[in-house]
Design a protein around this motif. Structure first.
Motif, PDB file in Angstrom:
ATOM      1  N   ASP A  28       0.791  -1.238   0.000  1.00 20.77           N
ATOM      2  CA  ASP A  28       0.000   0.000   0.000  1.00 20.77           C
ATOM      3  C   ASP A  28       0.821   1.286   0.000  1.00 20.77           C
ATOM      4  N   CYS A  29       2.071   1.223  -0.421  1.00 23.95           N
ATOM      5  CA  CYS A  29       2.858   2.447  -0.559  1.00 23.95           C
ATOM      6  C   CYS A  29       2.501   3.166  -1.861  1.00 23.95           C
ATOM      7  N   ILE A  30       2.665   4.464  -1.857  1.00 20.60           N
ATOM      8  CA  ILE A  30       2.453   5.288  -3.051  1.00 20.60           C
ATOM      9  C   ILE A  30       3.735   6.075  -3.302  1.00 20.60           C
TER      10      ILE A  30
ATOM     11  N   VAL B 121       3.359   3.899   3.172  1.00 18.35           N
ATOM     12  CA  VAL B 121       4.219   5.076   3.072  1.00 18.35           C
ATOM     13  C   VAL B 121       3.890   5.817   1.781  1.00 18.35           C
ATOM     14  N   VAL B 122       3.851   7.140   1.854  1.00 14.20           N
ATOM     15  CA  VAL B 122       3.649   7.988   0.680  1.00 14.20           C
ATOM     16  C   VAL B 122       4.907   8.830   0.462  1.00 14.20           C
ATOM     17  N   VAL B 123       5.428   8.790  -0.756  1.00 12.76           N
ATOM     18  CA  VAL B 123       6.608   9.591  -1.099  1.00 12.76           C
ATOM     19  C   VAL B 123       6.230  10.501  -2.264  1.00 12.76           C
TER      20      VAL B 123
ATOM     21  N   VAL C 103      11.731   3.738   6.509  1.00  6.81           N
ATOM     22  CA  VAL C 103      10.575   4.600   6.761  1.00  6.81           C
ATOM     23  C   VAL C 103       9.495   3.737   7.390  1.00  6.81           C
ATOM     24  N   ILE C 104       9.034   4.090   8.604  1.00  6.25           N
ATOM     25  CA  ILE C 104       8.060   3.265   9.315  1.00  6.25           C
ATOM     26  C   ILE C 104       6.664   3.438   8.706  1.00  6.25           C
ATOM     27  N   PRO C 105       5.713   2.546   9.054  1.00  5.63           N
ATOM     28  CA  PRO C 105       4.386   2.577   8.420  1.00  5.63           C
ATOM     29  C   PRO C 105       3.647   3.897   8.597  1.00  5.63           C
ATOM     30  N   GLY C 106       2.899   4.248   7.563  1.00  4.99           N
ATOM     31  CA  GLY C 106       1.984   5.383   7.615  1.00  4.99           C
ATOM     32  C   GLY C 106       2.609   6.747   7.445  1.00  4.99           C
TER      33      GLY C 106
END
Length: 215
Positions: free
Chosen positions: A141-143, A160-162, A174-177
């Motif tokens: 579910d990363c973007i 994670v969103v980058v 990078v930790i969740p969320g």
């Protein structure tokens, strides 16, 4: 790398160490690099049957069955070259090394390269012209935005969103969320445990902002 059973032919824009890794990834799928174009060349030469010359040569050699990859590690320069070339998005290849493990539910954009040993898990979205570098892990579910570079052995845990153009340094976690803004740099080996705003540089364990860009 074959399209409809036909060997895929690739033009790389840029001829440096990064382009060597991309070329190996192309070959791992049975593809063929036919040219490496870089403005460091003032005239054209052939080396091991690969054309090397200035970037404007692309106008002469880009045919319907040929695709392009911007083989430059810098996110800013990669975006500048995409704007300069002004090609349809579909003219860019997706280059994925055969050793990767990628969920069937992952979406990968045009011009993006996924290097050896990468693991990408369920329901990840990766934008256009991104780099997912050697042995990094992108969890569920990363973007990942356009023009992002996730460096070797970095780990992005779930959700994670980058943002566009950001760079995650080698070995960073990078930790969740977590949300990382656009055009932000995360230092090598950093541990990101809180959101990071756009146009900043963050380093350390835990990562802290040490620089803000002013535009």
């Amino acid at each position: 790398m074959r399209v409809g059973g036909i060997l895929e032919k690739i033009i790389l824009i840029g001829d440096s160490g990064h382009s060597k890794v991309i070329e190996d990834s192309v070959k791992s799928r049975g593809g063929l690099v036919i040219a490496k174009l870089d403005d460091k060349y003032q005239k054209s030469i052939y080396e091991h049957q690969v054309l090397k010359g200035p970037i404007n040569r692309i106008e002469e050699i880009l045919e319907d069955d040929i695709r392009v990859v911007i083989a430059i590690g810098s996110n800013y320069i990669r975006k500048q070259l995409v704007e300069r070339l002004a090609l349809p998005l579909e003219k860019y290849a997706k280059v994925i090394h055969k050793s990767t493990i990628i969920s069937d539910s992952t979406e990968i954009g045009f011009g993006t390269v996924v290097m050896p040993g990468v693991i990408v898990n369920a329901d990840v979205t990766i934008g256009n012209h991104a780099i997912v570098n050697t042995n990094c892990v992108i969890e569920h579910d990363c973007i990942i935005g356009n023009y992002v570079h996730v460096s070797p052995t970095a780990t992005l845990t779930g959700n994670v969103v980058v943002g566009e153009g950001s760079h995650i340094g080698a070995g960073a976690t990078v930790i969740p969320g977590i949300e990382i803004g656009s055009w932000t740099n995360v230092g090598a080996g950093s541990s990101v445990i809180s959101n990071i705003e756009s146009n900043t540089t963050a380093v350390g364990v835990p990562a802290k902002v040490i620089k803000r860009e002013v535009f």
